[in-house]
Design a protein around this motif. Structure first.
Motif, mmCIF file in Angstrom:
data_model
loop_
_atom_site.group_PDB
_atom_site.id
_atom_site.type_symbol
_atom_site.label_atom_id
_atom_site.label_comp_id
_atom_site.label_asym_id
_atom_site.label_seq_id
_atom_site.Cartn_x
_atom_site.Cartn_y
_atom_site.Cartn_z
ATOM 1 N N CYS A 3 -2.998 6.352 -4.654
ATOM 2 C CA CYS A 3 -3.351 5.267 -3.748
ATOM 3 C C CYS A 3 -4.633 5.629 -2.987
ATOM 4 O O CYS A 3 -4.850 6.789 -2.640
ATOM 5 N N CYS A 6 -3.057 6.512 0.859
ATOM 6 C CA CYS A 6 -2.129 7.628 1.021
ATOM 7 C C CYS A 6 -2.077 8.408 -0.290
ATOM 8 O O CYS A 6 -2.867 8.181 -1.193
ATOM 9 N N CYS A 16 -0.768 1.918 -3.603
ATOM 10 C CA CYS A 16 0.629 2.150 -3.920
ATOM 11 C C CYS A 16 1.390 0.855 -3.592
ATOM 12 O O CYS A 16 0.822 -0.087 -3.031
ATOM 13 N N HIS A 19 1.185 -0.170 0.250
ATOM 14 C CA HIS A 19 -0.131 -0.615 0.699
ATOM 15 C C HIS A 19 -0.585 -1.865 -0.048
ATOM 16 O O HIS A 19 -1.321 -2.675 0.501
HETATM 17 ZN ZN LIG Z 1 -0.558 3.938 -0.211
#
Ligand SMILES: [Zn+2]
Length: 77
Positions: A3, A6, A16, A19
């Motif tokens: 991601c 993160c 991800c 998100h």
């Molecule tokens: Zn993420």
């Protein structure tokens, strides 16, 4: 692939699952805001980033987007 925000595994659009969901709701909400307000994508992102009611995930996405300078229509699908 990870991601962009993160270290989770990205599933779509460099985000991800969490998100990505936050990103989609940000885009959807902007459509509503635009109908009521004269607000640019950048202004909108800083508004939600500083709004205490914005969730953590959405806040991270908003901060990431304003830093990366991604355009409003980067994701059209
Ligand atoms: Zn993420």
């Amino acid at each position: 692939m990870k991601c962009a925000i993160c270290s989770r595994e990205a599933i779509e659009n460099n985000y991800c699952e969490l998100h990505l969901k936050a990103y989609e709701s940000i885009v959807k909400k902007y459509e509503q805001w635009k109908k009521a307000l004269e607000i640019s994508w950048k202004e909108y992102l800083s508004e939600i980033a500083k709004n205490p009611l914005t969730g953590e995930w959405a806040k991270e996405v908003a901060e990431y987007l304003s830093k990366s300078g991604e355009k409003e229509n980067a994701k059209t699908s």
